[in-house]
Scaffold this active site. Structure first.
Site, PDB file in Angstrom:
ATOM      1  N   SER A  40       0.876  -1.170   0.000  1.00 24.56           N
ATOM      2  CA  SER A  40       0.000   0.000   0.000  1.00 24.56           C
ATOM      3  C   SER A  40       0.912   1.217   0.000  1.00 24.56           C
ATOM      4  O   SER A  40       1.587   1.509   0.978  1.00 24.56           O
ATOM      5  CB  SER A  40      -0.916   0.006   1.227  1.00 24.56           C
ATOM      6  OG  SER A  40      -0.186   0.094   2.420  1.00 24.56           O
ATOM      7  N   HIS A 155      -2.631  -6.265   2.836  1.00 23.68           N
ATOM      8  CA  HIS A 155      -1.629  -7.199   3.350  1.00 23.68           C
ATOM      9  C   HIS A 155      -2.188  -8.599   3.586  1.00 23.68           C
ATOM     10  O   HIS A 155      -1.460  -9.493   4.003  1.00 23.68           O
ATOM     11  CB  HIS A 155      -1.041  -6.672   4.664  1.00 23.68           C
ATOM     12  CG  HIS A 155      -0.178  -5.467   4.480  1.00 23.68           C
ATOM     13  ND1 HIS A 155       0.357  -4.764   5.536  1.00 23.68           N
ATOM     14  CD2 HIS A 155       0.239  -4.834   3.354  1.00 23.68           C
ATOM     15  CE1 HIS A 155       1.079  -3.753   5.071  1.00 23.68           C
ATOM     16  NE2 HIS A 155       1.017  -3.773   3.756  1.00 23.68           N
ATOM     17  N   GLU A 164      -3.887  -2.942   9.601  1.00 24.85           N
ATOM     18  CA  GLU A 164      -3.065  -3.475  10.689  1.00 24.85           C
ATOM     19  C   GLU A 164      -3.694  -3.185  12.043  1.00 24.85           C
ATOM     20  O   GLU A 164      -4.125  -2.066  12.312  1.00 24.85           O
ATOM     21  CB  GLU A 164      -1.655  -2.859  10.663  1.00 24.85           C
ATOM     22  CG  GLU A 164      -0.896  -3.109   9.382  1.00 24.85           C
ATOM     23  CD  GLU A 164       0.451  -2.391   9.356  1.00 24.85           C
ATOM     24  OE1 GLU A 164       0.873  -1.852  10.396  1.00 24.85           O
ATOM     25  OE2 GLU A 164       1.076  -2.347   8.282  1.00 24.85           O
ATOM     26  N   GLU A 207       3.153  -9.413   6.821  1.00 27.89           N
ATOM     27  CA  GLU A 207       4.010  -8.931   7.897  1.00 27.89           C
ATOM     28  C   GLU A 207       3.987  -9.826   9.126  1.00 27.89           C
ATOM     29  O   GLU A 207       4.439  -9.435  10.206  1.00 27.89           O
ATOM     30  CB  GLU A 207       3.618  -7.497   8.252  1.00 27.89           C
ATOM     31  CG  GLU A 207       3.810  -6.562   7.058  1.00 27.89           C
ATOM     32  CD  GLU A 207       3.422  -5.124   7.343  1.00 27.89           C
ATOM     33  OE1 GLU A 207       3.001  -4.832   8.489  1.00 27.89           O
ATOM     34  OE2 GLU A 207       3.548  -4.298   6.430  1.00 27.89           O
ATOM     35  N   ASP A 242      -3.263   0.712  11.861  1.00 26.11           N
ATOM     36  CA  ASP A 242      -2.916   1.347  10.586  1.00 26.11           C
ATOM     37  C   ASP A 242      -4.072   1.056   9.653  1.00 26.11           C
ATOM     38  O   ASP A 242      -4.246  -0.084   9.208  1.00 26.11           O
ATOM     39  CB  ASP A 242      -1.603   0.805  10.029  1.00 26.11           C
ATOM     40  CG  ASP A 242      -1.318   1.336   8.614  1.00 26.11           C
ATOM     41  OD1 ASP A 242      -2.024   2.253   8.168  1.00 26.11           O
ATOM     42  OD2 ASP A 242      -0.382   0.820   7.969  1.00 26.11           O
ATOM     43  N   GLU A 291      -2.870   5.216  12.517  1.00 28.47           N
ATOM     44  CA  GLU A 291      -2.099   5.633  11.338  1.00 28.47           C
ATOM     45  C   GLU A 291      -2.994   5.657  10.105  1.00 28.47           C
ATOM     46  O   GLU A 291      -3.857   4.785   9.941  1.00 28.47           O
ATOM     47  CB  GLU A 291      -0.947   4.646  11.141  1.00 28.47           C
ATOM     48  CG  GLU A 291      -0.103   4.869   9.899  1.00 28.47           C
ATOM     49  CD  GLU A 291       0.885   3.731   9.691  1.00 28.47           C
ATOM     50  OE1 GLU A 291       1.256   3.483   8.518  1.00 28.47           O
ATOM     51  OE2 GLU A 291       1.289   3.070  10.673  1.00 28.47           O
ATOM     52  N   ASP A 316       1.270   8.533   7.224  1.00 33.51           N
ATOM     53  CA  ASP A 316       2.134   7.694   6.383  1.00 33.51           C
ATOM     54  C   ASP A 316       1.934   8.120   4.931  1.00 33.51           C
ATOM     55  O   ASP A 316       2.710   8.897   4.384  1.00 33.51           O
ATOM     56  CB  ASP A 316       1.806   6.227   6.591  1.00 33.51           C
ATOM     57  CG  ASP A 316       2.597   5.301   5.670  1.00 33.51           C
ATOM     58  OD1 ASP A 316       3.588   5.759   5.066  1.00 33.51           O
ATOM     59  OD2 ASP A 316       2.226   4.118   5.534  1.00 33.51           O
ATOM     60  N   LYS A 341       9.597   6.107   6.761  1.00 32.07           N
ATOM     61  CA  LYS A 341       9.997   5.000   5.898  1.00 32.07           C
ATOM     62  C   LYS A 341      11.102   5.503   4.975  1.00 32.07           C
ATOM     63  O   LYS A 341      10.859   6.377   4.131  1.00 32.07           O
ATOM     64  CB  LYS A 341       8.811   4.492   5.068  1.00 32.07           C
ATOM     65  CG  LYS A 341       7.719   3.804   5.878  1.00 32.07           C
ATOM     66  CD  LYS A 341       6.534   3.454   4.989  1.00 32.07           C
ATOM     67  CE  LYS A 341       5.504   2.615   5.735  1.00 32.07           C
ATOM     68  NZ  LYS A 341       4.287   2.384   4.905  1.00 32.07           N
ATOM     69  N   HIS A 369       9.126  -0.407   8.810  1.00 33.01           N
ATOM     70  CA  HIS A 369       9.491  -1.317   7.725  1.00 33.01           C
ATOM     71  C   HIS A 369       8.530  -1.113   6.556  1.00 33.01           C
ATOM     72  O   HIS A 369       7.701  -0.210   6.565  1.00 33.01           O
ATOM     73  CB  HIS A 369       9.415  -2.762   8.229  1.00 33.01           C
ATOM     74  CG  HIS A 369       8.006  -3.173   8.598  1.00 33.01           C
ATOM     75  ND1 HIS A 369       7.622  -4.482   8.763  1.00 33.01           N
ATOM     76  CD2 HIS A 369       6.872  -2.456   8.830  1.00 33.01           C
ATOM     77  CE1 HIS A 369       6.339  -4.543   9.084  1.00 33.01           C
ATOM     78  NE2 HIS A 369       5.865  -3.328   9.132  1.00 33.01           N
ATOM     79  N   LYS A 392       7.872   0.155  14.001  1.00 32.78           N
ATOM     80  CA  LYS A 392       6.873  -0.785  13.490  1.00 32.78           C
ATOM     81  C   LYS A 392       7.570  -1.695  12.499  1.00 32.78           C
ATOM     82  O   LYS A 392       8.033  -1.252  11.453  1.00 32.78           O
ATOM     83  CB  LYS A 392       5.728  -0.017  12.814  1.00 32.78           C
ATOM     84  CG  LYS A 392       4.613  -0.927  12.316  1.00 32.78           C
ATOM     85  CD  LYS A 392       3.440  -0.133  11.771  1.00 32.78           C
ATOM     86  CE  LYS A 392       3.671   0.332  10.359  1.00 32.78           C
ATOM     87  NZ  LYS A 392       2.411   0.761   9.686  1.00 32.78           N
TER      88      LYS A 392
END
Length: 430
Positions: A40, A155, A164, A207, A242, A291, A316, A341, A369, A392
């Site tokens: 994403s 994900h 998340e 993840e 997230d 997030e 983000d 990031k 990550h 994270k």
């Protein structure tokens, strides 16, 4: 401490997609770095250069980026001093000459930048995290790990819209205790999911988090409550989310059922309605961080939630680790934390600049990550060297995730009595 050689190659990340790895040599030896890749991704991120040749890796090859390192970047940097991180990064930006690194590729530039940073630490005879602390002017700090234990969104193959669901062991006394808490909650969560939905619901996402086939985001939070209680850590663990809302912002609405092929208008909500949903989550659960709650251009909804929620609102896709986007968000009070990031911006120097801007506004900074990871552990040292207070890097599962977490255990051991764990102060670290 001159650079002697730089050589790039194409390797595979944790999702089986190509990425760039660089070997840089000096008189002290070889220094290797590899770059991650996101699933994403924000539209304002620096360009990840892909070949587009559908006959090879479905178009995702990085031979052109590798070639840019070997034929453009390397000749220009040979002989430069590896301790001059800013000068080397600036040189690569000049070679690229675009605002978004679209010519050489952020993946090409970043791989070299990371390798230079590792070499610079070696030549100063200090650990990488200490070198980064010197570059940033920050005090070293062990971060609170934000473990992504339930996966949804892009994900995972389930129907969860939000990407998340995380646990933060803020009540731990050390990073190593936080790791133990995270692992024990993770195993208890597996037992809870298996008991409710069966063994096949224990499959994991990109993840390492579990991906049970549920759709209700509140149901995911209830699973966390039960698992944390079973593990005995209700008083030490907070929750984070997230939402990656840009992925389900469609035609001006937020579609909470976007992974279902059938069209359900009832699941499509406005920014204000989605904000009310988040507010109810914060009221009912121990959530301390959300997030990407809205689309990357929905500044108004961000600002409203930041003003009214009383918790950490992390940008983000909104910020993409870009100083220009950070300045925009600060002007509009759109959020109060940066997700850092390194591959979104493309150099170590610019990553440090983004964190410095955030700290100056008393924002939180969470080093992160990507879903497509490698065994490279750079971000573990980065989180400590920046004194970020938060990291994270997935679940306590899958080797490419644990590589970073285990590196933090080693750093804590190496620091000894000087090791300080951020804990409940993860948002205000210095």
């Amino acid at each position: 401490m001159p650079i002697q050689t730089i050589k790039a190659r194409e390797i595979l990340d944790s999702r089986g997609n190509p990425t760039v790895e660089v070997d840089l040599t000096t008189d002290l030896g070889l220094f290797r770095a590899a770059v991650p890749s996101g699933a994403s991704t924000g539209i304002y991120e620096a360009v990840e250069l892909r070949d587009g040749d559908k006959s090879r890796y479905l178009g995702k090859g990085v031979i052109n980026a590798v070639g840019n390192v070997n034929t453009v970047i390397a000749p220009a940097l040979i002989g430069m001093d590896v301790t001059d991180q800013t000068g080397i990064d600036k040189k690569m930006l000049q070679l690229d000459g675009t605002d978004n690194k679209g010519k050489l590729g952020a993946n090409a530039i970043l791989a070299v930048s990371l390798a230079v940073c590792k070499a610079g630490a070696a030549h100063k005879k200090v650990p990488l995290y200490k070198h980064i602390a010197d570059l940033s002017g920050r005090k070293m700090l062990l971060p609170v790990p934000s473990f992504n234990v339930i996966n949804g969104g892009k994900h995972a193959g389930n129907k969860l819209a939000m990407q998340e669901f995380m646990i933060l062991p803020v009540g731990a006394s050390s990073f190593s205790e936080a790791m133990r808490i995270g692992a024990e909650v993770y195993h208890n969560l597996k037992a809870v999911i298996k008991g409710k939905y069966g063994q096949d619901a224990c499959n994991v996402g990109d993840e390492g988090g579990f991906a049970p086939n549920i759709q209700d985001n509140r149901e995911a939070l209830e699973l966390l409550v039960e698992a944390v209680a079973k593990a005995g850590y209700t008083d030490k663990v907070k929750f984070g989310m997230d939402c990656a809302a840009s992925e389900f912002f469609i035609d001006g609405k937020y579609d909470l059922d976007f992974k279902n092929s059938a069209d359900h208008d009832a699941a499509k909500v406005s920014g204000a309605e989605l904000g009310d949903l988040y507010t109810s989550f914060v009221k009912d659960y121990p959530i301390v961080s959300i997030e990407d709650p809205f689309d990357q251009d929905d500044f108004a909804s961000y600002a409203a939630l930041t003003k009214n929620s009383g918790i950490q609102i992390v940008g983000d896709d909104l910020l993409v680790t870009n100083p220009k986007r950070i300045a925009m968000a600060q002007e509009q009070n759109a959020c109060n934390a940066l997700l850092l990031k390194v591959n979104q911006i493309g150099t170590v120097t610019e990553s440090i600049e983004a964190s410095t801007m955030s700290f100056a506004s008393e924002w939180g900074v969470m080093v992160s990550h990507r879903s497509g990871e490698t065994e490279d552990t750079f971000i573990a040292d980065l989180s400590v060297g920046l004194g970020a207070g938060q990291i994270k890097t997935g679940a306590p599962c899958r080797g490419e995730r644990l590589a970073k977490l285990n590196q933090l255990i080693r750093i804590e051991e190496e620091l000894g009595d000087a090791a300080v764990y951020a804990g409940v102060n993860f948002r205000r670290t210095q």
